[in-house]
Write a protein that holds these residues in place. Structure first.
Motif, PDB file in Angstrom:
ATOM      1  N   GLY A 248       0.154  -1.331  -3.051  1.00 41.60           N
ATOM      2  CA  GLY A 248      -0.613  -2.565  -2.899  1.00 41.60           C
ATOM      3  C   GLY A 248      -0.129  -3.409  -1.740  1.00 41.60           C
ATOM      4  N   TYR A 249       1.176  -3.633  -1.656  1.00 36.56           N
ATOM      5  CA  TYR A 249       1.752  -4.418  -0.571  1.00 36.56           C
ATOM      6  C   TYR A 249       1.436  -3.783   0.789  1.00 36.56           C
ATOM      7  CZ  TYR A 249       4.837  -6.885  -3.937  1.00 36.56           C
ATOM      8  OH  TYR A 249       5.343  -7.651  -4.964  1.00 36.56           O
ATOM      9  N   ALA A 250       1.690  -2.480   0.891  1.00 39.52           N
ATOM     10  CA  ALA A 250       1.492  -1.798   2.166  1.00 39.52           C
ATOM     11  C   ALA A 250       0.033  -1.826   2.596  1.00 39.52           C
ATOM     12  CB  ALA A 250       1.990  -0.355   2.068  1.00 39.52           C
ATOM     13  N   SER A 251      -0.886  -1.693   1.651  1.00 39.21           N
ATOM     14  CA  SER A 251      -2.305  -1.708   1.989  1.00 39.21           C
ATOM     15  C   SER A 251      -2.760  -3.099   2.415  1.00 39.21           C
ATOM     16  CB  SER A 251      -3.139  -1.225   0.800  1.00 39.21           C
ATOM     17  OG  SER A 251      -2.833   0.124   0.489  1.00 39.21           O
ATOM     18  N   ILE A 252      -2.213  -4.128   1.794  1.00 39.64           N
ATOM     19  CA  ILE A 252      -2.524  -5.494   2.216  1.00 39.64           C
ATOM     20  C   ILE A 252      -2.044  -5.716   3.654  1.00 39.64           C
ATOM     21  CG2 ILE A 252      -1.959  -7.934   1.855  1.00 39.64           C
ATOM     22  CD1 ILE A 252      -1.856  -7.246  -1.173  1.00 39.64           C
ATOM     23  N   LEU A 253      -0.835  -5.263   3.944  1.00 41.42           N
ATOM     24  CA  LEU A 253      -0.311  -5.376   5.311  1.00 41.42           C
ATOM     25  C   LEU A 253      -1.211  -4.638   6.299  1.00 41.42           C
ATOM     26  CD1 LEU A 253       3.508  -4.877   4.661  1.00 41.42           C
ATOM     27  CD2 LEU A 253       2.406  -6.957   5.491  1.00 41.42           C
ATOM     28  N   GLN A 254      -1.691  -3.476   5.911  1.00 43.86           N
ATOM     29  CA  GLN A 254      -2.590  -2.720   6.780  1.00 43.86           C
ATOM     30  C   GLN A 254      -3.858  -3.526   7.083  1.00 43.86           C
ATOM     31  OE1 GLN A 254      -3.793   1.104   5.237  1.00 43.86           O
ATOM     32  NE2 GLN A 254      -5.523   1.258   6.640  1.00 43.86           N
ATOM     33  N   GLY A 255      -4.442  -4.122   6.053  1.00 46.07           N
ATOM     34  CA  GLY A 255      -5.657  -4.905   6.250  1.00 46.07           C
ATOM     35  C   GLY A 255      -5.432  -6.104   7.141  1.00 46.07           C
ATOM     36  N   ILE A 256      -4.293  -6.790   6.954  1.00 51.25           N
ATOM     37  CA  ILE A 256      -3.964  -7.938   7.803  1.00 51.25           C
ATOM     38  C   ILE A 256      -3.833  -7.503   9.252  1.00 51.25           C
ATOM     39  CG2 ILE A 256      -2.179  -9.647   8.347  1.00 51.25           C
ATOM     40  CD1 ILE A 256      -1.571  -9.715   5.294  1.00 51.25           C
ATOM     41  N   GLU A 257      -3.107  -6.403   9.471  1.00 53.27           N
ATOM     42  CA  GLU A 257      -2.879  -5.937  10.846  1.00 53.27           C
ATOM     43  C   GLU A 257      -4.184  -5.530  11.513  1.00 53.27           C
ATOM     44  OE1 GLU A 257      -2.281  -3.590  14.225  1.00 53.27           O
ATOM     45  OE2 GLU A 257      -3.059  -2.733  12.361  1.00 53.27           O
TER      46      GLU A 257
ATOM     47  N   PHE B  30      -7.200  -3.246  -1.700  1.00 54.02           N
ATOM     48  CA  PHE B  30      -6.097  -4.022  -1.150  1.00 54.02           C
ATOM     49  C   PHE B  30      -6.236  -4.227   0.354  1.00 54.02           C
ATOM     50  CE2 PHE B  30      -3.931  -2.431  -5.033  1.00 54.02           C
ATOM     51  CZ  PHE B  30      -3.560  -3.661  -5.559  1.00 54.02           C
ATOM     52  N   THR B  31      -6.723  -3.213   1.058  1.00 57.61           N
ATOM     53  CA  THR B  31      -6.912  -3.365   2.503  1.00 57.61           C
ATOM     54  C   THR B  31      -7.927  -4.475   2.782  1.00 57.61           C
ATOM     55  OG1 THR B  31      -6.459  -1.006   2.785  1.00 57.61           O
ATOM     56  CG2 THR B  31      -7.454  -2.149   4.639  1.00 57.61           C
ATOM     57  N   GLY B  32      -9.004  -4.492   2.013  1.00 54.93           N
ATOM     58  CA  GLY B  32      -9.981  -5.566   2.149  1.00 54.93           C
ATOM     59  C   GLY B  32      -9.386  -6.920   1.807  1.00 54.93           C
ATOM     60  N   LEU B  33      -8.454  -6.940   0.861  1.00 52.71           N
ATOM     61  CA  LEU B  33      -7.774  -8.182   0.504  1.00 52.71           C
ATOM     62  C   LEU B  33      -6.965  -8.700   1.690  1.00 52.71           C
ATOM     63  CD1 LEU B  33      -7.423  -9.968  -2.040  1.00 52.71           C
ATOM     64  CD2 LEU B  33      -5.362  -8.670  -2.553  1.00 52.71           C
ATOM     65  N   GLY B  34      -6.279  -7.784   2.390  1.00 55.20           N
ATOM     66  CA  GLY B  34      -5.527  -8.186   3.576  1.00 55.20           C
ATOM     67  C   GLY B  34      -6.428  -8.716   4.673  1.00 55.20           C
ATOM     68  N   ARG B  35      -7.569  -8.040   4.884  1.00 53.50           N
ATOM     69  CA  ARG B  35      -8.514  -8.516   5.900  1.00 53.50           C
ATOM     70  C   ARG B  35      -9.053  -9.905   5.540  1.00 53.50           C
ATOM     71  NH1 ARG B  35     -10.255  -2.857   6.047  1.00 53.50           N
ATOM     72  NH2 ARG B  35     -11.798  -3.329   4.441  1.00 53.50           N
TER      73      ARG B  35
ATOM     74  N   PHE C  75      -3.729   2.090 -12.349  1.00 56.86           N
ATOM     75  CA  PHE C  75      -4.262   0.891 -11.726  1.00 56.86           C
ATOM     76  C   PHE C  75      -4.007   0.985 -10.233  1.00 56.86           C
ATOM     77  CE2 PHE C  75      -5.382  -2.950 -14.234  1.00 56.86           C
ATOM     78  CZ  PHE C  75      -5.918  -3.732 -13.229  1.00 56.86           C
ATOM     79  N   ASP C  76      -4.991   0.756  -9.419  1.00 61.21           N
ATOM     80  CA  ASP C  76      -4.924   0.634  -7.954  1.00 61.21           C
ATOM     81  C   ASP C  76      -5.653   1.756  -7.220  1.00 61.21           C
ATOM     82  OD1 ASP C  76      -3.332  -1.563  -8.440  1.00 61.21           O
ATOM     83  OD2 ASP C  76      -1.464  -0.609  -7.809  1.00 61.21           O
ATOM     84  N   ASP C  77      -5.736   2.950  -7.799  1.00 61.21           N
ATOM     85  CA  ASP C  77      -6.294   4.128  -7.122  1.00 61.21           C
ATOM     86  C   ASP C  77      -5.543   4.406  -5.825  1.00 61.21           C
ATOM     87  OD1 ASP C  77      -7.894   6.374  -6.911  1.00 61.21           O
ATOM     88  OD2 ASP C  77      -9.463   5.338  -5.801  1.00 61.21           O
ATOM     89  N   SER C  78      -4.254   4.626  -5.954  1.00 64.89           N
ATOM     90  CA  SER C  78      -3.438   5.006  -4.804  1.00 64.89           C
ATOM     91  C   SER C  78      -3.815   6.420  -4.364  1.00 64.89           C
ATOM     92  CB  SER C  78      -1.955   4.955  -5.169  1.00 64.89           C
ATOM     93  OG  SER C  78      -1.670   5.867  -6.208  1.00 64.89           O
ATOM     94  N   PRO C  79      -3.454   6.823  -3.143  1.00 67.68           N
ATOM     95  CA  PRO C  79      -3.895   8.132  -2.635  1.00 67.68           C
ATOM     96  C   PRO C  79      -3.480   9.318  -3.496  1.00 67.68           C
ATOM     97  CG  PRO C  79      -3.109   6.770  -0.835  1.00 67.68           C
ATOM     98  CD  PRO C  79      -2.791   6.018  -2.103  1.00 67.68           C
ATOM     99  N   LEU C  80      -2.380   9.198  -4.237  1.00 66.84           N
ATOM    100  CA  LEU C  80      -1.915  10.335  -5.039  1.00 66.84           C
ATOM    101  C   LEU C  80      -2.735  10.523  -6.309  1.00 66.84           C
ATOM    102  CD1 LEU C  80      -0.202   9.169  -7.726  1.00 66.84           C
ATOM    103  CD2 LEU C  80       1.428   8.568  -5.945  1.00 66.84           C
ATOM    104  N   ALA C  81      -3.471   9.503  -6.733  1.00 58.43           N
ATOM    105  CA  ALA C  81      -4.100   9.532  -8.059  1.00 58.43           C
ATOM    106  C   ALA C  81      -5.073  10.692  -8.225  1.00 58.43           C
ATOM    107  CB  ALA C  81      -4.816   8.202  -8.322  1.00 58.43           C
ATOM    108  N   ALA C  82      -5.834  11.000  -7.206  1.00 53.49           N
ATOM    109  CA  ALA C  82      -6.846  12.050  -7.323  1.00 53.49           C
ATOM    110  C   ALA C  82      -6.261  13.451  -7.288  1.00 53.49           C
ATOM    111  CB  ALA C  82      -7.876  11.905  -6.196  1.00 53.49           C
ATOM    112  N   TYR C  83      -4.968  13.569  -6.918  1.00 53.02           N
ATOM    113  CA  TYR C  83      -4.376  14.894  -6.711  1.00 53.02           C
ATOM    114  C   TYR C  83      -3.304  15.244  -7.732  1.00 53.02           C
ATOM    115  CZ  TYR C  83      -6.950  14.403  -2.412  1.00 53.02           C
ATOM    116  OH  TYR C  83      -7.965  14.220  -1.501  1.00 53.02           O
ATOM    117  N   LEU C  84      -3.108  14.381  -8.725  1.00 52.09           N
ATOM    118  CA  LEU C  84      -2.211  14.727  -9.821  1.00 52.09           C
ATOM    119  C   LEU C  84      -2.873  15.781 -10.698  1.00 52.09           C
ATOM    120  CD1 LEU C  84      -1.015  11.154 -10.851  1.00 52.09           C
ATOM    121  CD2 LEU C  84       0.256  12.845  -9.522  1.00 52.09           C
ATOM    122  N   THR C  85      -2.062  16.431 -11.550  1.00 52.97           N
ATOM    123  CA  THR C  85      -2.602  17.387 -12.516  1.00 52.97           C
ATOM    124  C   THR C  85      -2.204  16.929 -13.923  1.00 52.97           C
ATOM    125  OG1 THR C  85      -2.394  19.194 -10.930  1.00 52.97           O
ATOM    126  CG2 THR C  85      -2.652  19.797 -13.236  1.00 52.97           C
ATOM    127  N   PRO C  86      -3.154  16.424 -14.715  1.00 56.17           N
ATOM    128  CA  PRO C  86      -4.560  16.207 -14.376  1.00 56.17           C
ATOM    129  C   PRO C  86      -4.739  15.003 -13.454  1.00 56.17           C
ATOM    130  CG  PRO C  86      -4.081  15.311 -16.535  1.00 56.17           C
ATOM    131  CD  PRO C  86      -2.824  16.006 -16.102  1.00 56.17           C
TER     132      PRO C  86
END
Length: 359
Positions: A82-91, A301-306, A281-292
């Motif tokens: 969450g923090y890193a994605s907010i920073l990305q949106g701000i930048e 979060f990126t939109g939040l930073g923007r 919670f958050d739908d981080s990039p790893l969530a879709a690739y876990l088993t299950p």
């Protein structure tokens, strides 16, 4: 390349002034559309800018406008999703507006350390964005001197703040409510909750949304387990929940906690989702690739930073009125880790021989 083999340096504002036969202050006036420049002089400067390939940078603009085009972000963490994605949106938003971004790391929540970091950020000029998801961030937001432009990225407020509070947030309460309702709809009697730390001593918005959904359904309210931000906290909580046959649905305060919970359930022989449904919670990039793959709630979060930068930019450019507001609606992403409750459970809890002790 020039004849000596060295890379040609970019043209400066003084190079343009020399080529046009004017002062660098005149070049600054032309760049910023000042009306006091004579048309013939303006044409000479614009011709020199084109011939030299001059590009204005943030520093040059700051000198010309008298405004510092820099934003400093104060945060206690730069690595969690969450923090890193907010920073990305701000930048991203700052770069598009020709602003530079600095980062001040709040290494301690101690009052003296927080005040010192806020002072360093204030000395840099420009405006501040404070990510206030933890105690250090909350203290930093409160310590910003009056008159300094600031925007806070905060937890969902308990009640709508007044216009004097320049905040943005994601609707955590609605997100947790939706995830809990999803798990209850699968036939689970109740939903256990592993919580992330709150930035204040009050109940967090995510906890409040989870509890509200349980009460609306007339379901039992298990005591929340306090996790951390990372998988180790989820693993410790998961080991406790794995021993409880009645724990058939678990909501985790973020995807990293869910990862730890899933590991603990696997070691105990509790099948996901046949015996226990898990949601993050958050739908981080790893969530879709876990088993299950992990059912989770997507937050932008990126939109939040923007949005945070956009709010601050309006203040700095005197083109907008400060108005606190939530950003985007949460979206439930149902994947393989949640499913209908089985009656009765197919397995009894056991301890996996390769279990890792909690850290």
């Amino acid at each position: 390349m020039n004849v000596t083999g060295h890379t040609t340096r970019p043209a400066s504002i003084r190079d343009v002034a020399d080529a046009a036969g004017v002062s660098y202050q005149t070049v600054s006036r032309v760049i910023n559309g000042h009306p006091s420049v004579r048309p013939a002089t303006r044409d000479r400067v614009l011709t020199a800018i084109e011939e030299l390939g001059f590009r204005r940078n943030a520093t040059a603009h700051a000198l010309a406008s008298g405004r510092s085009r820099i934003v400093t972000v104060l945060t206690a963490n730069t690595t969690h999703y969450g923090y890193a994605s907010i920073l990305q949106g701000i930048e991203e938003a700052a770069r598009a507006a020709s602003y530079a971004v600095g980062i001040g790391v709040l290494e301690s929540a101690g009052e003296a350390a927080v005040k010192a970091e806020v002072q360093r950020a204030s000395d840099a000029g420009g405006g501040l964005i404070v990510i206030a998801y933890d105690r250090a961030g909350v203290r930093a937001l409160a310590a910003v001197p009056a008159g300094l432009p600031v925007v806070g990225v905060v937890e969902t407020p308990a009640s709508p703040p007044g216009g004097e509070s320049p905040w943005v947030w994601a609707d955590d309460r609605a997100a947790a409510h939706e995830a809990t309702r999803h798990l209850l709809s699968l036939g689970h009697d109740t939903v256990h909750y592993v919580a992330i730390p709150s930035s204040t001593r009050r109940t967090s918005a995510r906890t409040a949304g989870w509890r509200q959904a349980l009460r609306e359904a007339g379901a039992a309210e298990p005591r929340p387990l306090q996790g951390s931000w990372g998988p180790a906290g989820g693993y410790a909580a998961g080991r406790r929940l794995a021993r409880d046959p009645a724990a058939t649905a678990i909501l985790c305060g973020n995807d990293d906690l869910a990862l730890g919970v899933m590991r603990a359930l696997h070691e105990a022989g509790r099948a996901i989702p046949d015996e226990v449904s898990v949601a993050g919670f958050d739908d981080s990039p790893l969530a879709a690739y876990l088993t299950p793959s992990l059912t989770t709630v997507r937050l932008d979060f990126t939109g939040l930073g923007r949005a945070a930068f956009g709010l601050l930019h309006g203040v700095l450019e005197e083109s907008a009125t400060v108005a606190p507001h939530p950003v985007s609606a949460p979206e439930l992403v149902a994947r393989e880790s949640s499913g209908p409750r089985q009656h009765p459970p197919r397995h009894t809890p056991r301890q996996h021989p390769g279990a890792v002790p909690p850290t």
